[in-house]
Scaffold this active site. Structure first.
Site, PDB file in Angstrom:
ATOM      1  N   HIS A 104      91.823  -2.787   8.701  1.00  0.00           N
ATOM      2  CA  HIS A 104      93.223  -3.508   8.890  1.00  0.00           C
ATOM      3  C   HIS A 104      93.819  -4.321   7.997  1.00  0.00           C
ATOM      4  CE1 HIS A 104      92.820  -1.768  12.840  1.00  0.00           C
ATOM      5  NE2 HIS A 104      92.289  -2.228  13.308  1.00  0.00           N
TER       6      HIS A 104
ATOM      7  N   SER B  34     100.213  -4.857  23.384  1.00  0.00           N
ATOM      8  CA  SER B  34      98.914  -3.672  23.238  1.00  0.00           C
ATOM      9  C   SER B  34      97.265  -4.358  22.548  1.00  0.00           C
ATOM     10  CB  SER B  34      98.915  -2.435  22.040  1.00  0.00           C
ATOM     11  OG  SER B  34      98.409  -1.667  21.878  1.00  0.00           O
TER      12      SER B  34
ATOM     13  N   LYS C 128      95.707  -1.979  16.001  1.00  0.00           N
ATOM     14  CA  LYS C 128      96.906  -1.940  17.681  1.00  0.00           C
ATOM     15  C   LYS C 128      98.134  -1.311  16.416  1.00  0.00           C
ATOM     16  CE  LYS C 128      94.776  -1.663  20.013  1.00  0.00           C
ATOM     17  NZ  LYS C 128      92.872  -1.297  20.139  1.00  0.00           N
TER      18      LYS C 128
HETATM   19  S1  PPS Z   1      92.977  -0.236  16.602  1.00  0.00           S
HETATM   20  O1  PPS Z   1      91.961  -1.397  18.002  1.00  0.00           O
HETATM   21  O2  PPS Z   1      93.620  -1.798  15.770  1.00  0.00           O
HETATM   22  O3  PPS Z   1      92.199   0.661  15.953  1.00  0.00           O
HETATM   23  O4  PPS Z   1      94.250  -0.073  17.662  1.00  0.00           O
HETATM   24  P1  PPS Z   1      94.856   0.632  17.044  1.00  0.00           P
HETATM   25  O5  PPS Z   1      93.640   2.549  17.314  1.00  0.00           O
HETATM   26  O6  PPS Z   1      95.568   1.061  16.431  1.00  0.00           O
HETATM   27  O7  PPS Z   1      95.652   1.229  18.103  1.00  0.00           O
HETATM   28  C1  PPS Z   1      95.539   1.543  19.567  1.00  0.00           C
HETATM   29  C2  PPS Z   1      97.214   1.969  20.299  1.00  0.00           C
HETATM   30  O8  PPS Z   1      97.434   3.177  20.080  1.00  0.00           O
HETATM   31  C3  PPS Z   1      97.308   3.669  21.198  1.00  0.00           C
HETATM   32  N1  PPS Z   1      97.258   5.312  20.779  1.00  0.00           N
HETATM   33  C4  PPS Z   1      98.215   6.321  21.538  1.00  0.00           C
HETATM   34  N2  PPS Z   1      99.108   6.677  21.592  1.00  0.00           N
HETATM   35  C5  PPS Z   1     100.013   7.180  21.192  1.00  0.00           C
HETATM   36  N3  PPS Z   1      99.534   8.698  21.316  1.00  0.00           N
HETATM   37  C6  PPS Z   1      98.096   8.859  20.985  1.00  0.00           C
HETATM   38  N4  PPS Z   1      97.496  10.071  20.675  1.00  0.00           N
HETATM   39  C7  PPS Z   1      96.874   7.349  20.508  1.00  0.00           C
HETATM   40  N5  PPS Z   1      95.598   7.154  20.013  1.00  0.00           N
HETATM   41  C8  PPS Z   1      95.847   5.806  19.882  1.00  0.00           C
HETATM   42  C9  PPS Z   1      96.577   3.404  22.348  1.00  0.00           C
HETATM   43  O9  PPS Z   1      96.940   3.435  23.489  1.00  0.00           O
HETATM   44  C10 PPS Z   1      96.625   1.721  22.085  1.00  0.00           C
HETATM   45  O10 PPS Z   1      98.282   1.160  22.453  1.00  0.00           O
HETATM   46  P2  PPS Z   1      98.765   0.523  23.617  1.00  0.00           P
HETATM   47  O11 PPS Z   1     100.072   0.380  23.838  1.00  0.00           O
HETATM   48  O12 PPS Z   1      97.286   0.025  23.735  1.00  0.00           O
HETATM   49  O13 PPS Z   1      98.223   2.019  24.904  1.00  0.00           O
END
Ligand code: PPS
Length: 309
Positions: A122, A152, A61
């Site tokens: 991860h 998240s 996340k």
């Molecule tokens: S995972 O399951 O570990 O692969 O998830 P990960 O991609 O690391 O994290 C998901 C969170 O990243 C946010 N996200 C973004 N935020 C801003 N801009 C962009 N382009 C973007 N893409 C993914 C996603 O919304 C999750 O955060 P939260 O706070 O839950 O919205």
């Protein structure tokens, strides 16, 4: 109470994968890991890396998907239409992913792909298969402040049937601070990679920096990958990787994952995409407890995070 909501029909509904059940966490070298990922672990441990392989490593996340999409757009020469060729999990397989009792399809896919490959993981630094370090592979590590990340992760664990049940927010809060979640203590993970960034080709990124100035960070990532782009191409990569664009893009918003796995009636993968969303969830008491714990676990490092912009 019975739900009156009409079930959502996702594209993957009909093709639910076998053996979807919430895992137990098992301790592996002191790190709690989902039990199914640890089946036949030697296959992961012995992964034969090629020097051209690129790793995207994160604590869950922290912005994994975001960095994945940026890296793919960069490697496609900035032609973002090419990023629509397949869902992200096929373009950039998740190294240690595995369903209970099933073959390691992500790993197999990587082994069947000629290098250069881009690989998501991860894993904490100490569990990364050694060949990636021996081969000098480029590694992009993205970190995110623990408060937003915890919120998240909680919502993700509510919806992802391949994660342990998070319980209530208060229960989850306690578990997170103890490191009793998949991949263990956030503090160890971010510090473990931070401490290695001078010894290996690691670009250490922050979610908050991406949020603050996406174009600046895209240029930084492109430079690390030895690519250069004109301003209009950079702008199209930036446009393609904003939260709004990615949330609407079925090739990276995980809407292709069966709802038996990602129950999007509970929460969506692209949820808020903000810095500071923790303020809507942390109580004053939780914030105080977090800060006391944080000072003790992070006092002897120069690694710093922003929890608001
Ligand atoms: S995972 O399951 O570990 O692969 O998830 P990960 O991609 O690391 O994290 C998901 C969170 O990243 C946010 N996200 C973004 N935020 C801003 N801009 C962009 N382009 C973007 N893409 C993914 C996603 O919304 C999750 O955060 P939260 O706070 O839950 O919205």
């Amino acid at each position: 109470m019975a739900s009156t909501q009409k079930p959502e029909e996702g594209p993957g509904e009909a093709e639910a994968p076998p053996n979807v059940s919430r895992p137990q966490l098992v301790l592996f070298q002191g790190v709690p890991m989902p039990d199914m990922f640890m089946e036949d672990w030697e296959d992961v441990e012995n992964f034969p890396a090629h020097p051209s392989d690129i790793i995207i490593a994160t604590y869950p996340k922290a912005g994994t998907t975001w960095v994945q999409e940026i890296v793919d757009a960069i490697l496609q020469g900035g032609d973002v239409k090419k990023c629509l060729r397949a869902p992200l999990e096929d373009r950039i397989p998740f190294l240690e992913f595995k369903y209970h009792g099933q073959p390691r399809t992500a790993l197999q896919q990587l082994l069947n792909t000629p290098p250069p490959r881009v690989i998501k993981t991860h894993l904490p630094f100490q569990l990364l298969p050694k060949s990636f370090l021996e081969q000098g592979c480029k590694i992009l590590y993205c970190a995110r402040n623990a408060k937003d990340l915890m919120v998240s992760y909680f919502h993700f664990d509510l919806m992802n049937q391949l994660q342990p049940d998070p319980g209530t927010w208060q229960e989850y809060f306690q578990r997170f601070l103890k490191g009793d979640v998949s991949y263990g203590l956030w503090h160890h993970h971010v510090r473990g990679w931070w401490d290695q960034k001078e010894s290996h080709p690691i670009l250490y990124l922050f979610y908050e920096d991406l949020k603050e100035d996406l174009k600046r960070e895209v240029v930084k990532i492109a430079r690390f990958l030895e690519k250069q782009f004109s301003d209009p191409v950079l702008d199209s990569i930036v446009h393609h990787t904003t939260f709004e664009s990615m949330k609407a893009n079925p090739m990276c918003n995980y809407s292709t994952i069966p709802t038996a796995v990602f129950n999007t009636r509970v929460s969506s993968f692209m949820r808020k995409g903000q810095v500071g969303n923790w303020k809507d969830h942390f109580t004053v008491a939780q914030d105080q407890a977090f800060e006391v714990d944080y000072q003790s676990k992070m006092k002897d490092t120069d690694l710093r995070f922003h929890t608001e912009l």
